[in-house]
Scaffold this motif. Structure first.
Motif, PDB file in Angstrom:
ATOM      1  N   VAL A   1       0.834  -1.199   0.000  1.00  0.00           N
ATOM      2  CA  VAL A   1       0.000   0.000   0.000  1.00  0.00           C
ATOM      3  C   VAL A   1       0.868   1.249   0.000  1.00  0.00           C
ATOM      4  O   VAL A   1       0.646   2.182  -0.789  1.00  0.00           O
ATOM      5  CB  VAL A   1      -0.941   0.002   1.219  1.00  0.00           C
ATOM      6  CG1 VAL A   1      -1.732   1.309   1.290  1.00  0.00           C
ATOM      7  CG2 VAL A   1      -1.877  -1.206   1.179  1.00  0.00           C
ATOM      8  N   GLN A   2       1.870   1.290   0.871  1.00  0.00           N
ATOM      9  CA  GLN A   2       2.737   2.463   0.960  1.00  0.00           C
ATOM     10  C   GLN A   2       3.490   2.698  -0.344  1.00  0.00           C
ATOM     11  O   GLN A   2       3.631   3.842  -0.811  1.00  0.00           O
ATOM     12  CB  GLN A   2       3.719   2.276   2.122  1.00  0.00           C
ATOM     13  CG  GLN A   2       3.054   2.292   3.503  1.00  0.00           C
ATOM     14  CD  GLN A   2       4.034   1.949   4.603  1.00  0.00           C
ATOM     15  OE1 GLN A   2       4.703   0.902   4.543  1.00  0.00           O
ATOM     16  NE2 GLN A   2       4.121   2.813   5.616  1.00  0.00           N
ATOM     17  N   SER A   3       3.974   1.606  -0.939  1.00  0.00           N
ATOM     18  CA  SER A   3       4.706   1.733  -2.207  1.00  0.00           C
ATOM     19  C   SER A   3       3.802   2.291  -3.297  1.00  0.00           C
ATOM     20  O   SER A   3       4.210   3.166  -4.085  1.00  0.00           O
ATOM     21  CB  SER A   3       5.251   0.365  -2.632  1.00  0.00           C
ATOM     22  OG  SER A   3       6.203  -0.107  -1.699  1.00  0.00           O
ATOM     23  N   ALA A   4       2.566   1.795  -3.344  1.00  0.00           N
ATOM     24  CA  ALA A   4       1.630   2.288  -4.346  1.00  0.00           C
ATOM     25  C   ALA A   4       1.312   3.766  -4.136  1.00  0.00           C
ATOM     26  O   ALA A   4       1.206   4.531  -5.094  1.00  0.00           O
ATOM     27  CB  ALA A   4       0.354   1.455  -4.310  1.00  0.00           C
ATOM     28  N   LEU A   5       1.171   4.171  -2.888  1.00  0.00           N
ATOM     29  CA  LEU A   5       0.916   5.580  -2.603  1.00  0.00           C
ATOM     30  C   LEU A   5       2.042   6.457  -3.133  1.00  0.00           C
ATOM     31  O   LEU A   5       1.801   7.487  -3.781  1.00  0.00           O
ATOM     32  CB  LEU A   5       0.732   5.804  -1.101  1.00  0.00           C
ATOM     33  CG  LEU A   5      -0.618   5.374  -0.511  1.00  0.00           C
ATOM     34  CD1 LEU A   5      -0.569   5.387   1.010  1.00  0.00           C
ATOM     35  CD2 LEU A   5      -1.750   6.277  -1.014  1.00  0.00           C
ATOM     36  N   TYR A   6       3.276   6.071  -2.868  1.00  0.00           N
ATOM     37  CA  TYR A   6       4.393   6.861  -3.365  1.00  0.00           C
ATOM     38  C   TYR A   6       4.417   6.893  -4.895  1.00  0.00           C
ATOM     39  O   TYR A   6       4.709   7.937  -5.502  1.00  0.00           O
ATOM     40  CB  TYR A   6       5.719   6.308  -2.823  1.00  0.00           C
ATOM     41  CG  TYR A   6       5.994   6.757  -1.407  1.00  0.00           C
ATOM     42  CD1 TYR A   6       6.127   8.112  -1.099  1.00  0.00           C
ATOM     43  CD2 TYR A   6       6.124   5.847  -0.373  1.00  0.00           C
ATOM     44  CE1 TYR A   6       6.371   8.536   0.198  1.00  0.00           C
ATOM     45  CE2 TYR A   6       6.367   6.248   0.926  1.00  0.00           C
ATOM     46  CZ  TYR A   6       6.490   7.596   1.208  1.00  0.00           C
ATOM     47  OH  TYR A   6       6.722   8.023   2.505  1.00  0.00           O
ATOM     48  N   CYS A   7       4.083   5.764  -5.520  1.00  0.00           N
ATOM     49  CA  CYS A   7       4.072   5.725  -6.981  1.00  0.00           C
ATOM     50  C   CYS A   7       2.969   6.604  -7.564  1.00  0.00           C
ATOM     51  O   CYS A   7       3.069   7.058  -8.711  1.00  0.00           O
ATOM     52  CB  CYS A   7       3.916   4.288  -7.473  1.00  0.00           C
ATOM     53  SG  CYS A   7       5.399   3.270  -7.229  1.00  0.00           S
ATOM     54  N   LYS A   8       1.916   6.863  -6.783  1.00  0.00           N
ATOM     55  CA  LYS A   8       0.837   7.740  -7.231  1.00  0.00           C
ATOM     56  C   LYS A   8       1.062   9.192  -6.809  1.00  0.00           C
ATOM     57  O   LYS A   8       0.235  10.065  -7.090  1.00  0.00           O
ATOM     58  CB  LYS A   8      -0.503   7.266  -6.647  1.00  0.00           C
ATOM     59  CG  LYS A   8      -0.965   5.924  -7.170  1.00  0.00           C
ATOM     60  CD  LYS A   8      -1.490   5.973  -8.591  1.00  0.00           C
ATOM     61  CE  LYS A   8      -2.945   6.335  -8.610  1.00  0.00           C
ATOM     62  NZ  LYS A   8      -3.563   6.035  -9.935  1.00  0.00           N
ATOM     63  N   GLY A   9       2.168   9.445  -6.112  1.00  0.00           N
ATOM     64  CA  GLY A   9       2.475  10.815  -5.723  1.00  0.00           C
ATOM     65  C   GLY A   9       1.941  11.221  -4.369  1.00  0.00           C
ATOM     66  O   GLY A   9       1.822  12.415  -4.073  1.00  0.00           O
ATOM     67  N   TYR A  10       1.624  10.235  -3.519  1.00  0.00           N
ATOM     68  CA  TYR A  10       1.098  10.520  -2.182  1.00  0.00           C
ATOM     69  C   TYR A  10       2.109  10.096  -1.121  1.00  0.00           C
ATOM     70  O   TYR A  10       2.988   9.253  -1.358  1.00  0.00           O
ATOM     71  CB  TYR A  10      -0.229   9.782  -1.962  1.00  0.00           C
ATOM     72  CG  TYR A  10      -1.345  10.278  -2.854  1.00  0.00           C
ATOM     73  CD1 TYR A  10      -2.237  11.242  -2.409  1.00  0.00           C
ATOM     74  CD2 TYR A  10      -1.486   9.778  -4.145  1.00  0.00           C
ATOM     75  CE1 TYR A  10      -3.261  11.694  -3.229  1.00  0.00           C
ATOM     76  CE2 TYR A  10      -2.505  10.231  -4.977  1.00  0.00           C
ATOM     77  CZ  TYR A  10      -3.389  11.197  -4.510  1.00  0.00           C
ATOM     78  OH  TYR A  10      -4.389  11.655  -5.333  1.00  0.00           O
TER      79      TYR A  10
END
Length: 751
Positions: free
Chosen positions: A85-94
């Motif tokens: 989840v955290q990795s995906a957030l960073y990849c989406k700019g969050y």
């Protein structure tokens, strides 16, 4: 520029899941689909799905809904799960709060913000991560306005998400302010849901059930509510400017509707009736409409012409050329047949020409191929008798995505325009293809009218794109017209009125005039063997270590472009071999020895440096002198020579006045020199003009099909230069001319 947290995410997914999911990603700190695919596979591994895949499909969604319907600090499955989840957030700019496996307040805050930007925060309140939001997290969709997006479209996207996200087959669409394929399909789902279709029945397709339902939902002045919201959304998606996203059908909206109906040739009522809904929602619109135009691959006979007229057809699109072999007696005669245009005109119909060879993939499209296609199209248009001012529609008959339009289709149409110019500029350029192709080509003024393949509504270039402003024909449905001898299968087109085709024709002379004909490939090997033997006899071996092409490669190139050489020879009434020989000879002698001032590329680099102030990336970083001009391209023509030759062609009425350039102007010189160097078709099309120019310099007529061998030899010598060596080399070329004529003369006699 690398993002350090994205880089950490990539390292995490590689180290933890690489061996488990069957893939690793490049650790470059840049978000991309591969990273999202890897995170999707990692999630599937955590859910126990096997085999894993790149797709976040129904199985993944169902497993997530069953096992983890709400993910928060108290329900977090595992540290690695939260790291996904955290990795995906960073990849989406969050902000992911670090990649530490903790569902922290920072993670919760980012998820709440993500849901708010998606427009689903009132449906999924708080900061719990729910399955459909997770699906939206693991893709490349944006939820803020980007690029050419608008805030109005973004507000509609958020409204769609918020209203329909709880429906079974509706998934969160991007909220980037851009009308896209996914948003277009979401609109159809929305229409189906508002009709009362159940989950599982609603499918996002504009089928009979949806069409029948829409017929009961006309909106007009005074209407209010969700149907008006959907209608105004559809108007905005179709770039009807001045329309607001609102739930009241105002008089101002009615004016905008009338304008749209007029634009797409619908009855102008000012109301959102079925035909208007259909044109707004799908590219083909209401397929029950009568069209005044059609196109077909079948010969128009008197009986078929009568059937088309009875159907209300006025304009017929027919193909100038068919490169594929057609069995004798076949009714599927794609190319215009002898006498057919007279039948069309005599029946009171008009014809507009289409040019297509194969063109069903991006590899068929390039600048040189565009020039070659244009030359061929012009020759066939003249042969069939289409008069100056006729518009030829060049086909892009595949689902070209936007990147392919940029990389292949646009250069192809630049080449087409060069080819049209090179053959006199007498015909106009139209484009046939999906909406995005037509719009982008036309916006660059590479075509002045569009023939839109709207029938292919699932094409990515149609789904989510508005109608091109310069449309002339709108292809909407295939149907059979007439019966018995008059039966014919056609594509029905709506005619805008921009192009009414032609109703009188002036065919060029037939092949019985002593003109060259296309090469009979049965003799390919024999001609190749004779040329190789001749070249050996004059001291040119099959290959040299310092030349780019072998003799065989040069021969095969020339023969593979035979249709272009043939068309040029017929157009300018000169011998085909005379045009082919400079290309073959110069290709065989093109030096790539990488020795300065011997390598032909050195001179080209020197010219490039003169005009741009820098060396090109295709030349090694070595010191070079600057030169204003050089012989360049397949046929090694100087830029100044090409300009003088083309200006002579303008004076003789063979090229339009727009082709004239000033040989003393550096910008004009570099433009033409660059085309010679980079566009093989342009170079080949210039060779006949160079022969005419050289003939004028030495006082030789023509050259023509009636030129004597002595005059032909003089022209070949002058192409080589004015020195004694040029005379020797030119006479070698004359011998090669005779080898070609050994094969070409009998073919002319038996044509």
């Amino acid at each position: 520029m690398a993002d350090q947290m994205v880089l950490q995410a990539q390292k995490f997914v590689n180290a933890t899941y690489g061996s488990r999911i069957g893939m690793t990603v490049k650790e470059d700190g840049q978000t991309g689909w591969n990273t999202m695919y890897a995170l999707t596979r990692a999630l599937q591994w955590e859910l126990g799905i096997s085999p894993v895949s790149n797709s976040f499909g129904p199985g993944t969604l169902s497993a997530l809904q069953s096992k983890h319907p709400k993910i928060n600090a108290s329900t977090a499955p595992s540290a690695d799960f939260i790291r996904i989840v955290q990795s995906a957030l960073y990849c989406k700019g969050y902000d992911g709060g670090g990649i530490d496996g903790k569902f922290s307040d920072r993670v919760a805050s980012s998820i709440a913000l993500l849901k708010q930007r998606m427009g689903v925060d009132q449906v999924y309140k708080g900061s719990d991560l729910v399955p459909k939001v997770f699906k939206g997290l693991l893709n490349m969709d944006a939820y803020v306005t980007v690029g050419n997006g608008t805030d109005t479209i973004r507000s509609i996207q958020q409204w769609l998400n918020g209203r329909y996200v709880n429906r079974q087959d509706f998934f969160i669409v991007p909220c980037d302010g851009i009308y896209s394929r996914d948003v277009a399909k979401a609109m159809i789902y929305a229409v189906q849901y508002e009709m009362g279709m159940a989950d599982g029945t609603a499918n996002g397709n504009f089928g009979p059930g949806t069409q029948d339902g829409l017929k009961n939902h006309t909106v007009a002045v005074g209407a209010k509510g969700t149907w008006v919201l959907l209608f105004t959304a559809a108007m905005i998606f179709n770039r009807r400017y001045g329309v607001s996203f609102e739930g009241a059908f105002t008089a101002g909206l009615a004016d905008a509707v009338r304008e749209f109906q007029s634009f797409v040739k619908l009855p102008v009522t000012g109301a959102g009736d079925f035909s208007t809904w259909a044109s707004l929602l799908v590219s083909f619109g209401d397929q029950s409409r009568k069209g005044e135009a059609c196109d077909c691959v079948t010969k128009i006979t008197p009986a078929r012409a009568a059937a088309l007229k009875a159907e209300g057809v006025k304009y017929v699109g027919r193909y100038l050329y068919n490169p594929a072999a057609v069995p004798s007696g076949s009714t599927k005669e794609k190319e215009i047949q002898p006498g057919e245009l007279e039948t069309i005109a005599g029946s009171g119909l008009r014809c507009f020409p289409i040019y297509q060879t194969y063109g069903r993939g991006k590899d068929s499209f390039s600048a040189p191929q565009g020039t070659a296609d244009a030359i061929s199209a012009v020759m066939h248009a003249e042969r069939h008798g289409f008069k100056p001012g006729t518009r030829i529609y060049f086909a892009v008959d595949f689902d070209a995505v936007d990147d392919e339009v940029t990389s292949n289709v646009i250069p192809h149409f630049q080449g087409i325009n060069d080819g049209i110019e090179s053959t006199g500029g007498k015909y106009l350029v139209g484009v046939y293809g999906p909406r995005n192709v037509c719009s982008r080509v036309s916006e660059l003024r590479l075509a002045d009218a569009s023939f839109v393949s709207d029938m292919s509504y699932a094409f990515s270039g149609n789904f989510g794109y508005p109608m091109p402003n310069n449309w002339a024909f709108d292809q909407i449905v295939t149907k059979t017209v007439g019966s018995g001898d008059g039966s014919i299968n056609v594509d029905i087109n709506i005619a805008q009125g921009r192009d009414i085709g032609q109703n009188s024709f002036d065919p060029s002379p037939s092949s019985g005039s002593g003109l060259d004909v296309e090469f009979n490939n049965t003799f390919w090997d024999a001609l190749r063997a004779d040329i190789r033997a001749y070249m050996e006899s004059v001291g040119v071996p099959e290959s040299n270590w310092y030349t780019k092409w072998t003799t065989t490669e040069a021969i095969d190139f020339v023969l593979s472009w035979d249709n272009v050489f043939t068309d040029l020879a017929r157009r300018y009434r000169m011998r085909k071999a005379l045009i082919q020989i400079p290309v073959l000879w110069e290709m065989r002698h093109y030096n790539v020895s990488n020795i300065l001032k011997v390598d032909d590329r050195y001179s080209d680099a020197a010219v490039y440096q003169y005009h741009t102030g820098k060396l090109p990336d295709w030349w090694p970083d070595k010191i070079t002198e600057s030169m204003r001009d050089s012989s360049t391209g397949l046929a090694q023509i100087f830029g100044v020579t090409a300009i003088n030759a083309r200006n002579l062609a303008v004076d003789r009425g063979l090229l339009s006045a727009t082709s004239r350039r000033n040989p003393d102007d550096d910008a004009d010189l570099f433009e033409i020199w660059t085309k010679l160097r980079t566009n093989n078709s342009f170079t080949i099309a210039t060779v006949p003009f160079v022969h005419m120019y050289h003939a004028s310099l030495i006082g030789v007529a023509g050259p023509t099909v009636d030129s004597s061998e002595a005059d032909t030899e003089k022209v070949l010598i002058r192409y080589q230069g004015t020195t004694e060596d040029a005379t020797t080399e030119g006479r070698k070329r004359m011998g090669l001319y005779r080898v070609f004529e050994k094969y070409y003369a009998p073919m002319r006699e038996h044509a």
